[in-house]
Design a protein around this motif. Structure first.
Motif, mmCIF file in Angstrom:
data_model
loop_
_atom_site.group_PDB
_atom_site.id
_atom_site.type_symbol
_atom_site.label_atom_id
_atom_site.label_comp_id
_atom_site.label_asym_id
_atom_site.label_seq_id
_atom_site.Cartn_x
_atom_site.Cartn_y
_atom_site.Cartn_z
ATOM 1 N N GLY A 1 0.613 -1.193 0.120
ATOM 2 C CA GLY A 1 0.048 0.000 0.107
ATOM 3 C C GLY A 1 0.801 1.171 -0.034
ATOM 4 N N GLY A 2 1.861 1.219 0.814
ATOM 5 C CA GLY A 2 2.953 2.444 1.042
ATOM 6 C C GLY A 2 3.605 2.568 -0.385
ATOM 7 N N ASN A 3 3.957 1.478 -1.121
ATOM 8 C CA ASN A 3 4.583 1.644 -2.200
ATOM 9 C C ASN A 3 3.817 2.136 -3.405
ATOM 10 O OD1 ASN A 3 6.716 0.289 -0.881
ATOM 11 N ND2 ASN A 3 6.466 -1.587 -2.371
ATOM 12 N N ALA A 4 2.501 1.923 -3.478
ATOM 13 C CA ALA A 4 1.669 2.478 -4.543
ATOM 14 C C ALA A 4 1.455 3.814 -4.678
ATOM 15 C CB ALA A 4 0.218 1.575 -4.173
ATOM 16 N N THR A 5 1.592 4.425 -3.148
ATOM 17 C CA THR A 5 1.362 5.983 -3.225
ATOM 18 C C THR A 5 2.553 6.606 -4.123
ATOM 19 O OG1 THR A 5 2.874 6.219 -1.528
ATOM 20 C CG2 THR A 5 0.377 5.982 -1.098
ATOM 21 N N GLU A 6 3.666 5.783 -4.452
ATOM 22 C CA GLU A 6 4.659 6.348 -5.540
ATOM 23 C C GLU A 6 4.782 5.777 -6.712
ATOM 24 O OE1 GLU A 6 6.677 8.768 -4.630
ATOM 25 O OE2 GLU A 6 6.314 9.283 -2.691
ATOM 26 N N GLY A 7 3.696 4.761 -7.109
ATOM 27 C CA GLY A 7 3.685 4.019 -8.232
ATOM 28 C C GLY A 7 4.764 2.925 -8.416
ATOM 29 N N VAL A 8 5.126 2.418 -7.127
ATOM 30 C CA VAL A 8 6.121 1.485 -7.122
ATOM 31 C C VAL A 8 5.482 0.158 -6.805
ATOM 32 C CG1 VAL A 8 8.175 0.517 -5.707
ATOM 33 C CG2 VAL A 8 7.923 3.081 -6.260
ATOM 34 N N ILE A 9 5.925 -0.946 -7.532
ATOM 35 C CA ILE A 9 5.272 -2.479 -7.439
ATOM 36 C C ILE A 9 6.447 -3.213 -6.897
ATOM 37 C CG2 ILE A 9 4.135 -4.222 -8.466
ATOM 38 C CD1 ILE A 9 3.185 -2.319 -10.748
ATOM 39 N N TRP A 10 6.070 -3.877 -5.797
ATOM 40 C CA TRP A 10 7.054 -4.802 -5.143
ATOM 41 C C TRP A 10 6.925 -6.147 -5.930
ATOM 42 C CZ3 TRP A 10 5.931 -7.361 0.102
ATOM 43 C CH2 TRP A 10 7.427 -8.271 0.456
ATOM 44 N N VAL A 11 7.941 -6.689 -6.689
ATOM 45 C CA VAL A 11 7.808 -7.848 -7.373
ATOM 46 C C VAL A 11 8.283 -9.065 -6.436
ATOM 47 C CG1 VAL A 11 8.686 -9.132 -9.161
ATOM 48 C CG2 VAL A 11 8.273 -6.704 -9.658
ATOM 49 N N GLY A 12 9.214 -8.897 -5.788
ATOM 50 C CA GLY A 12 9.537 -9.855 -4.654
ATOM 51 C C GLY A 12 11.039 -9.485 -4.209
ATOM 52 N N SER A 13 11.470 -10.416 -3.190
ATOM 53 C CA SER A 13 12.685 -10.145 -2.434
ATOM 54 C C SER A 13 13.192 -11.476 -2.191
ATOM 55 C CB SER A 13 12.382 -9.359 -1.086
ATOM 56 O OG SER A 13 11.775 -8.472 -1.332
ATOM 57 N N TYR A 14 14.502 -11.407 -1.941
ATOM 58 C CA TYR A 14 15.469 -12.475 -1.469
ATOM 59 C C TYR A 14 16.330 -12.146 -0.396
ATOM 60 C CZ TYR A 14 14.484 -13.924 -6.333
ATOM 61 O OH TYR A 14 13.793 -14.144 -7.474
ATOM 62 N N VAL A 15 16.647 -12.768 0.797
ATOM 63 C CA VAL A 15 17.052 -12.488 1.754
ATOM 64 C C VAL A 15 18.397 -13.329 1.988
ATOM 65 C CG1 VAL A 15 15.859 -13.973 3.301
ATOM 66 C CG2 VAL A 15 17.237 -11.894 4.210
ATOM 67 N N SER A 16 19.532 -12.622 2.406
ATOM 68 C CA SER A 16 20.875 -13.567 2.669
ATOM 69 C C SER A 16 20.461 -14.748 3.970
ATOM 70 C CB SER A 16 21.866 -12.745 2.977
ATOM 71 O OG SER A 16 21.696 -11.879 4.168
ATOM 72 N N VAL A 17 21.429 -15.562 3.721
ATOM 73 C CA VAL A 17 20.979 -16.622 4.857
ATOM 74 C C VAL A 17 21.415 -15.885 6.257
ATOM 75 C CG1 VAL A 17 21.137 -18.778 3.551
ATOM 76 C CG2 VAL A 17 23.292 -17.843 4.511
ATOM 77 N N ASP A 18 22.220 -15.132 6.465
ATOM 78 C CA ASP A 18 22.534 -14.396 7.739
ATOM 79 C C ASP A 18 21.521 -13.246 7.956
ATOM 80 O OD1 ASP A 18 23.318 -12.238 6.122
ATOM 81 O OD2 ASP A 18 25.521 -12.447 6.865
ATOM 82 N N TYR A 19 20.494 -12.979 7.262
ATOM 83 C CA TYR A 19 19.486 -11.965 7.256
ATOM 84 C C TYR A 19 20.282 -10.391 7.289
ATOM 85 C CZ TYR A 19 16.144 -15.659 8.276
ATOM 86 O OH TYR A 19 15.420 -16.786 7.885
ATOM 87 N N THR A 20 21.071 -10.343 6.880
ATOM 88 C CA THR A 20 21.907 -8.967 6.791
ATOM 89 C C THR A 20 21.599 -8.247 5.339
ATOM 90 O OG1 THR A 20 24.186 -9.707 6.125
ATOM 91 C CG2 THR A 20 23.478 -9.578 8.608
ATOM 92 N N LYS A 21 21.006 -8.936 4.416
ATOM 93 C CA LYS A 21 20.830 -8.281 2.907
ATOM 94 C C LYS A 21 19.757 -8.851 2.566
ATOM 95 C CE LYS A 21 23.913 -7.195 -0.375
ATOM 96 N NZ LYS A 21 25.251 -7.195 -1.126
ATOM 97 N N THR A 22 19.023 -7.956 1.837
ATOM 98 C CA THR A 22 17.782 -8.381 0.992
ATOM 99 C C THR A 22 18.235 -7.600 -0.479
ATOM 100 O OG1 THR A 22 16.526 -6.432 1.506
ATOM 101 C CG2 THR A 22 16.203 -8.441 2.701
ATOM 102 N N ILE A 23 17.916 -8.420 -1.277
ATOM 103 C CA ILE A 23 17.862 -8.050 -2.800
ATOM 104 C C ILE A 23 16.261 -8.097 -3.167
ATOM 105 C CG2 ILE A 23 18.263 -8.453 -5.090
ATOM 106 C CD1 ILE A 23 20.802 -7.947 -3.234
ATOM 107 N N CYS A 24 15.800 -6.844 -3.538
ATOM 108 C CA CYS A 24 14.479 -6.740 -3.765
ATOM 109 C C CYS A 24 14.208 -6.319 -5.270
ATOM 110 C CB CYS A 24 13.668 -5.618 -3.141
ATOM 111 S SG CYS A 24 13.859 -6.078 -1.039
ATOM 112 N N ILE A 25 13.234 -6.794 -5.999
ATOM 113 C CA ILE A 25 12.955 -6.501 -7.445
ATOM 114 C C ILE A 25 11.622 -5.685 -7.225
ATOM 115 C CG2 ILE A 25 12.365 -7.208 -9.872
ATOM 116 C CD1 ILE A 25 15.254 -7.971 -8.426
#
Length: 90
Positions: A31-55
């Motif tokens: 919902g928050g992304n939509a206010t900027e016209g941003v669509i969250w496609v998906g995310s990947y998280v590192s096994v140590d939970y310190t980094k995400t790669i989001c599309i």
């Protein structure tokens, strides 16, 4: 609209549980992304939970930066992507 890969580095990545609480977090983000016209496609998280790669699909890099700031998300790198799909090469 362009597609982007966004790297977020955390001391500990936010955990989104696979039940109703996680669904609420996801709906709020979408919902928050939509206010900027941003669509969250998906995310990947590192096994140590310190980094995400989001599309994301977004009109501009600035739109991604605005929604990230509003959601207190660090933005370490944004890369514009081109989509290559297997059926392209028939």
């Amino acid at each position: 609209m362009p597609r982007y890969m966004v790297e977020h580095n955390f001391s500990l990545s936010p955990y989104v549980p696979p039940h109703e609480d996680g669904a609420k977090v996801s709906r709020t983000a979408v919902g928050g992304n939509a206010t900027e016209g941003v669509i969250w496609v998906g995310s990947y998280v590192s096994v140590d939970y310190t980094k995400t790669i989001c599309i994301y699909i977004a009109p501009t890099i600035d739109a991604i930066r605005r929604f990230a700031a509003r959601n207190n998300l660090p933005v370490d790198e944004i890369t514009e992507l081109r989509v290559i799909e297997p059926f392209t090469y028939r």
